[in-house]
Design an enzyme around this catalytic site. Structure first.
Site, PDB file in Angstrom:
ATOM      1  N   ASN A   7       0.878  -1.175   0.000  1.00 64.37           N
ATOM      2  CA  ASN A   7       0.000   0.000   0.000  1.00 64.37           C
ATOM      3  C   ASN A   7       0.915   1.225   0.000  1.00 64.37           C
ATOM      4  O   ASN A   7       1.440   1.626   1.038  1.00 64.37           O
ATOM      5  CB  ASN A   7      -0.894  -0.038   1.249  1.00 64.37           C
ATOM      6  CG  ASN A   7      -1.809   1.164   1.346  1.00 64.37           C
ATOM      7  OD1 ASN A   7      -1.686   2.130   0.581  1.00 64.37           O
ATOM      8  ND2 ASN A   7      -2.734   1.118   2.290  1.00 64.37           N
ATOM      9  N   ARG A  89      -2.603  -1.817  -3.487  1.00 70.97           N
ATOM     10  CA  ARG A  89      -3.755  -0.942  -3.300  1.00 70.97           C
ATOM     11  C   ARG A  89      -3.654   0.198  -4.316  1.00 70.97           C
ATOM     12  O   ARG A  89      -2.627   0.870  -4.398  1.00 70.97           O
ATOM     13  CB  ARG A  89      -3.747  -0.361  -1.893  1.00 70.97           C
ATOM     14  CG  ARG A  89      -4.904   0.585  -1.701  1.00 70.97           C
ATOM     15  CD  ARG A  89      -4.826   1.291  -0.373  1.00 70.97           C
ATOM     16  NE  ARG A  89      -5.986   2.177  -0.250  1.00 70.97           N
ATOM     17  CZ  ARG A  89      -6.019   3.212   0.559  1.00 70.97           C
ATOM     18  NH1 ARG A  89      -4.970   3.503   1.305  1.00 70.97           N
ATOM     19  NH2 ARG A  89      -7.086   3.968   0.628  1.00 70.97           N
ATOM     20  N   HIS A 178     -12.209   4.158   0.026  1.00 70.56           N
ATOM     21  CA  HIS A 178     -12.174   3.226   1.170  1.00 70.56           C
ATOM     22  C   HIS A 178     -12.963   1.942   0.868  1.00 70.56           C
ATOM     23  O   HIS A 178     -13.371   1.230   1.790  1.00 70.56           O
ATOM     24  CB  HIS A 178     -12.836   3.840   2.437  1.00 70.56           C
ATOM     25  CG  HIS A 178     -12.075   4.955   3.065  1.00 70.56           C
ATOM     26  ND1 HIS A 178     -12.723   6.020   3.652  1.00 70.56           N
ATOM     27  CD2 HIS A 178     -10.750   5.174   3.204  1.00 70.56           C
ATOM     28  CE1 HIS A 178     -11.822   6.855   4.139  1.00 70.56           C
ATOM     29  NE2 HIS A 178     -10.615   6.361   3.879  1.00 70.56           N
ATOM     30  N   ARG A 237      -9.856  17.332   6.325  1.00 62.65           N
ATOM     31  CA  ARG A 237     -10.677  17.664   5.151  1.00 62.65           C
ATOM     32  C   ARG A 237     -12.037  18.204   5.596  1.00 62.65           C
ATOM     33  O   ARG A 237     -12.606  17.717   6.583  1.00 62.65           O
ATOM     34  CB  ARG A 237     -10.912  16.428   4.284  1.00 62.65           C
ATOM     35  CG  ARG A 237      -9.667  15.865   3.658  1.00 62.65           C
ATOM     36  CD  ARG A 237     -10.032  14.777   2.639  1.00 62.65           C
ATOM     37  NE  ARG A 237      -8.867  14.026   2.243  1.00 62.65           N
ATOM     38  CZ  ARG A 237      -8.755  12.702   2.353  1.00 62.65           C
ATOM     39  NH1 ARG A 237      -9.753  11.973   2.829  1.00 62.65           N
ATOM     40  NH2 ARG A 237      -7.655  12.101   1.964  1.00 62.65           N
ATOM     41  N   GLU A 378      -7.778  -3.885   5.681  1.00 64.75           N
ATOM     42  CA  GLU A 378      -7.741  -3.820   4.218  1.00 64.75           C
ATOM     43  C   GLU A 378      -6.856  -4.911   3.626  1.00 64.75           C
ATOM     44  O   GLU A 378      -7.175  -5.483   2.587  1.00 64.75           O
ATOM     45  CB  GLU A 378      -7.222  -2.455   3.767  1.00 64.75           C
ATOM     46  CG  GLU A 378      -8.258  -1.378   3.942  1.00 64.75           C
ATOM     47  CD  GLU A 378      -7.810  -0.046   3.401  1.00 64.75           C
ATOM     48  OE1 GLU A 378      -6.589   0.212   3.421  1.00 64.75           O
ATOM     49  OE2 GLU A 378      -8.677   0.719   2.965  1.00 64.75           O
TER      50      GLU A 378
END
Ligand code: ADP
Length: 391
Positions: A7, A89, A178, A237, A378
């Site tokens: 990743n 990923r 996600h 964010r 993940e």
């Protein structure tokens, strides 16, 4: 079957070696953080073996080399030939990819082309792909896309009310992100329910946060949009705001669109609300001392998250399970409590002791909805998808 999972982020590289048997055990894992900076943090572990150190690591290729060196040093494998496949990923797969895909030359070219709409993510993912392909030549390299799980969204969910040409020419639509963890958490939630059908909402609350509505294992809506900026407020964010705001403030602050992009991605959200930190642990510590900004930050977060859950309960026309995951979702019991306090009309009631203990099932006996805490994983989901692809 042994799968190496990579990743690669903009300044970090996470890696795992997973034994793709029944339980998908992690044999080796670690992270390199601060790639390109003066001092970089390396950490890796395999069972009881653990190492960490700091040194300068200029590029992803070098970070991967370090990871492979320690893999040998720990004796997890004797040869790279023991690796059966490498999983990568990839954040943005556009509308092209809805499942695990072998990284052939044309696929890599597509990911490169998608960098235009994912400039912060895809180039970093590609660094990891180029590097791993250099070191591990014998095995297939397979991409798992963050956007893939959301490719089932109906048009009413993924289209924005903007001119059609924006979609047909510029690919403006909701993609969602996600996805790998939403898919994983949905799988775990259905396992818990003991069936493969049902209406569930998965809340991935971490540095970046997103919420998904899933019906009978199919994602029907998600809170992140064309970019990961849309949705609920996140660490730094803004989440969704009046679309006129960036236009108005770009002019008022006399800045260009790049600067505005940086402000919305890096200086908003929890950081802006608390005026202190983007980390919920810090906010909670301050809120316990009755710090007003910290208390307000938690109040605002719980409110916005509850609104999104409420709207997805409407989209699903009911709710069987609500699952919390990722750093905040798994740990911030006080936020789960505050979020769920808005949701009693859906039949949600928590067992406060189980909630405080971060137990897997945190609803009480009266609750008509299962409320779960599920550890994000993940890597495991990627390994499952790769194993399925290789079958
Ligand atoms: P990423 O999106 O980077 O994978 P994580 O899922 O690890 O992020 O979530 C990181 C965030 O989770 C931190 O910034 C912090 O706000 C929050 N977090 C982590 N641990 C805790 C905790 N014990 N209590 C509350 N919040 C936590």
């Amino acid at each position: 079957m042994k799968l190496f999972i990579v990743n690669a982020g903009s300044s970090s590289l996470k890696f795992q070696l997973i034994h793709a048997h029944k339980r998908f055990d992690t044999l080796y894992e670690g992270i390199v953080d601060g790639i390109g900076r003066a001092s970089c943090f390396f950490e890796a572990s395999a069972g009881k073996k653990h190492t960490h150190y700091k040194k300068r690591i200029p590029k992803h290729a070098r970070a991967l080399k370090e990871a492979i060196n320690i893999l040998f040093e720990f004796g997890v494998v004797d040869s790279l030939k023991e690796i059966d496949a490498v999983g990568h990923r990839v954040v943005h797969g556009g509308e092209k990819y809805s499942k695990a895909t072998k990284l052939t030359k044309p696929v890599i070219q597509n990911i490169e082309a998608l960098s235009e709409i994912a400039p912060l993510h895809n180039p970093a993912n590609l660094e990891g792909i180029y590097a791993a392909k250099e070191y591990i030549k014998h095995a297939p390299h397979i991409a798992i896309f963050d956007t893939a799980f959301h490719q089932t969204l109906p048009e009413k969910a993924y289209r924005y009310a903007v001119p059609r040409e924006w979609y047909t020419t510029y690919h403006i639509r909701k993609y969602g992100f996600h996805g790998t963890n939403h898919r994983y958490v949905a799988h775990q939630t259905y396992n818990h329910l003991g069936k493969n059908k049902g209406k569930i909402i998965t809340c991935h609350l971490g540095n970046g946060s997103s919420i998904s509505a899933i019906k009978d294992n199919v994602c029907i809506d998600t809170s992140m949009g064309f970019t990961p900026l849309e949705g609920i407020p996140m660490g730094t964010r803004s989440g969704s705001i009046d679309p006129a705001l960036p236009l108005y403030m770009t002019e008022k602050l006399n800045i260009d669109t790049n600067k505005m992009d940086t402000l919305l991605n890096n200086k908003c959200g929890i950081l802006a609300l608390s005026e202190k930190s983007s980390d919920v642990r810090d906010i909670w510590a301050k809120a316990q001392k009755k710090n007003k900004k910290a208390c307000f930050t938690l109040e605002k977060l719980a409110y916005d998250i509850a609104l999104k859950i409420g709207s997805y309960a409407a989209a699903l026309n009911g709710l069987d399970a609500l699952s919390f995951t990722a750093g905040i979702g798994e740990n911030a019991w006080y936020l789960r409590r505050d979020i769920c306090s808005y949701l009693s009309h859906l039949g949600i009631t928590l067992d406060s002791r189980k909630n405080r203990a971060n137990s897997t099932a945190i609803h009480d006996k009266k609750s008509s909805v299962h409320v779960l805490v599920i550890k994000a994983n993940e890597g495991k989901q990627m390994a499952r998808e790769i194993a399925h692809y290789l079958q």
